[in-house]
Design a protein around this motif. Structure first.
Motif, PDB file in Angstrom:
ATOM      1  N   GLN A   1       4.773   5.549   8.386  1.00 30.49           N
ATOM      2  CA  GLN A   1       4.512   4.364   7.434  1.00 30.49           C
ATOM      3  C   GLN A   1       5.278   4.289   6.408  1.00 30.49           C
ATOM      4  O   GLN A   1       5.477   5.244   5.377  1.00 30.49           O
ATOM      5  N   THR A   2       6.127   3.112   6.246  1.00 28.21           N
ATOM      6  CA  THR A   2       7.274   2.946   5.076  1.00 28.21           C
ATOM      7  C   THR A   2       7.049   1.405   4.750  1.00 28.21           C
ATOM      8  O   THR A   2       6.849   0.540   5.510  1.00 28.21           O
ATOM      9  N   GLU A   3       7.185   1.532   3.558  1.00 23.21           N
ATOM     10  CA  GLU A   3       7.076   0.086   3.034  1.00 23.21           C
ATOM     11  C   GLU A   3       8.391  -0.147   2.079  1.00 23.21           C
ATOM     12  O   GLU A   3       9.121   0.591   1.395  1.00 23.21           O
TER      13      GLU A   3
ATOM     14  N   SER B   1       2.491   6.617   2.007  1.00 24.07           N
ATOM     15  CA  SER B   1       3.858   6.019   2.730  1.00 24.07           C
ATOM     16  C   SER B   1       5.078   6.238   2.065  1.00 24.07           C
ATOM     17  O   SER B   1       4.968   6.640   0.704  1.00 24.07           O
TER      18      SER B   1
ATOM     19  N   ASP C   1       3.802  -8.681  -4.901  1.00 25.94           N
ATOM     20  CA  ASP C   1       2.716  -8.233  -4.074  1.00 25.94           C
ATOM     21  C   ASP C   1       2.258  -6.813  -4.511  1.00 25.94           C
ATOM     22  O   ASP C   1       0.726  -6.745  -4.064  1.00 25.94           O
TER      23      ASP C   1
ATOM     24  N   LYS D   1      13.140  -9.043   6.815  1.00 23.03           N
ATOM     25  CA  LYS D   1      11.880  -8.999   7.539  1.00 23.03           C
ATOM     26  C   LYS D   1      12.201  -9.211   8.964  1.00 23.03           C
ATOM     27  O   LYS D   1      12.029  -8.207   9.780  1.00 23.03           O
TER      28      LYS D   1
ATOM     29  N   ARG E   1       8.244   5.000   0.473  1.00 20.49           N
ATOM     30  CA  ARG E   1       8.494   3.802  -0.264  1.00 20.49           C
ATOM     31  C   ARG E   1       9.921   3.594  -0.723  1.00 20.49           C
ATOM     32  O   ARG E   1      10.694   4.490  -1.217  1.00 20.49           O
TER      33      ARG E   1
ATOM     34  N   ASN F   1       9.870  -3.017  12.043  1.00 22.13           N
ATOM     35  CA  ASN F   1       8.787  -2.005  11.885  1.00 22.13           C
ATOM     36  C   ASN F   1       8.486  -1.184  10.395  1.00 22.13           C
ATOM     37  O   ASN F   1       7.823  -0.265  10.370  1.00 22.13           O
ATOM     38  N   ILE F   2       8.805  -2.131   9.666  1.00 26.03           N
ATOM     39  CA  ILE F   2       8.531  -1.840   8.165  1.00 26.03           C
ATOM     40  C   ILE F   2       8.062  -2.919   7.564  1.00 26.03           C
ATOM     41  O   ILE F   2       8.382  -4.050   7.897  1.00 26.03           O
ATOM     42  N   LYS F   3       7.001  -2.608   6.699  1.00 22.85           N
ATOM     43  CA  LYS F   3       6.380  -3.575   5.793  1.00 22.85           C
ATOM     44  C   LYS F   3       7.224  -4.093   4.577  1.00 22.85           C
ATOM     45  O   LYS F   3       7.567  -3.077   3.792  1.00 22.85           O
ATOM     46  N   VAL F   4       7.705  -5.152   4.683  1.00 21.39           N
ATOM     47  CA  VAL F   4       8.389  -5.722   3.654  1.00 21.39           C
ATOM     48  C   VAL F   4       7.589  -6.394   2.659  1.00 21.39           C
ATOM     49  O   VAL F   4       6.892  -7.271   3.030  1.00 21.39           O
ATOM     50  N   MET F   5       7.824  -6.176   1.490  1.00 19.69           N
ATOM     51  CA  MET F   5       6.965  -6.738   0.512  1.00 19.69           C
ATOM     52  C   MET F   5       8.008  -6.965  -0.757  1.00 19.69           C
ATOM     53  O   MET F   5       9.175  -6.583  -0.971  1.00 19.69           O
TER      54      MET F   5
END
Length: 375
Positions: free
Chosen positions: A296-298, A166, A329, A316, A168, A321-325
């Protein structure tokens, strides 16, 4: 090799110290965090740093003295972190010290001023106290070849976070927010990095003025307030947000003078102001990140702002549409991230390898960063 990284950022909380075991060089670099701690500045020291940061209150005598005073505090932090880990600082291969930024002038508007930057915390003092060699002044060499001297951490982020699965985006939220974009399967010269704008800086200053508190603990004030949309839209018109890349910013744009100005422009309840400032940080991060989202973007959030749940929630919501961590994590420490980064840069310097990222800073070529004070 054992090493300690030191970081004192724009939030002025104190000095972060990370003790690591580091091996290899360039893309073979391997690192393990052995011990981390943060040593708070006293209120007197913090007041002297704040005075030194302001054009209105600073003077050469103050900066001259503070350079050695901070060197003493940084050296003592090295000794403390080593003692807590049960080792002697003499066992270290090196200390990597970022220093305290006093002024950052990458693109001066006045024609009689040169692009420049100043970090203090005398390396000779650190070396003498810790009894080991010190790598310091990482930003200067990048600026010598046309870069902005910032962001300084993208090389370390490439080493630690690159992914084959992905894109990042590493978002640090200290006093200032800065992002590093690592494309999926990206190479070092494909990185983009820049300051997104204010991180905790405005929020912290508002908390100090309204409540005598250093920061918004657990995002409580921001959660209790209401975002004023009119004020937010006005704040979003600051010219920094539409500047072209590469770009960096600091207290010169979003410090105490800026807060004084915006408080005069809008009359809001204290918690509404803090909520609005929190939304400003979240929205400027989101605006910056959206343009780099690719498949796919984190988004991996670190720094003190990652511990503000109100801020993280706003990010968030703004980026559905973006996975925020957050760093934790992934098994890392948000607090330790930048101090760890210094050890990676220092390791490159000791081994005479470059560690700036020209695509991020605008430098004309890769260069070896930092100066070495040998013990």
């Amino acid at each position: 090799m054992l090493a300690v990284g030191l970081m004192s950022g724009t939030s002025l909380d104190g000095v972060d110290a990370a003790l690591v075991e580091i091996t290899g060089v360039n893309e073979t670099t391997q690192l393990e965090l052995l011990k981390f701690n943060s040593y708070s500045f006293t209120e007197d020291v913090k007041a002297r740093i704040k005075a030194a940061l302001s054009v209105e209150t600073s003077n050469v005598e103050m900066i001259c003295s503070l350079n050695f005073e901070l060197g003493q505090l940084f050296g003592e932090a090295v000794v403390k972190i080593c003692q807590e880990a049960g080792i002697s600082s003499e066992e270290l291969g090196f200390v990597a010290s970022h220093g305290q930024t006093i002024y950052h002038l990458p693109r001066p508007e006045k024609t009689n001023l040169r692009p420049s930057t100043l970090q203090i915390g005398e390396s000779a003092i650190i070396s003498e106290i810790a009894k080991t060699s010190v790598v310091s002044d990482f930003r200067y060499r990048d600026m010598a070849v046309g870069g902005q001297g910032a962001p300084i951490v993208p090389y370390s982020e490439y080493i630690l976070y690159r992914s084959t699965e992905s894109t990042r985006i590493l978002q640090n939220i200290g006093g200032i927010g800065n992002a590093t974009v690592i494309p999926k399967n990206g190479q070092l010269d494909q990185l983009t990095a820049f300051d997104t704008g204010p991180g905790n800086m405005i929020i912290d200053e508002l908390c100090r003025r309204f409540y005598g508190q250093e920061y918004d603990r657990d995002g409580a004030h921001g959660a209790n307030g209401q975002v004023d949309q009119e004020a937010l839209q006005s704040l979003l018109k600051h010219p920094y947000f539409t500047k072209a890349f590469p770009k960096t910013t600091g207290r010169e744009d979003f410090g105490t003078e800026y807060v004084t100005k915006i408080l005069d422009d809008y009359q809001l309840a204290p918690d509404d102001w803090i909520a609005t400032a929190t939304a400003l940080t979240a929205e400027t991060i989101a605006q910056a990140v959206r343009q780099f989202a690719d498949g796919q973007t984190e988004l991996i959030v670190g720094g003190g702002g990652s511990y503000n749940p109100t801020l993280v929630k706003m990010i968030k919501v703004a980026l559905p549409n973006i996975k925020v961590m957050i760093q934790e994590d992934l098994g890392y420490s948000s607090d330790a991230k930048e101090a760890i980064a210094m050890t990676i840069l220092g390791n490159q310097t000791i081994q005479r390898q470059p560690s700036n990222v020209p695509s991020a800073t605008g430098a004309s070529k890769p260069v070896i960063l930092g100066k070495v004070t040998y013990y």
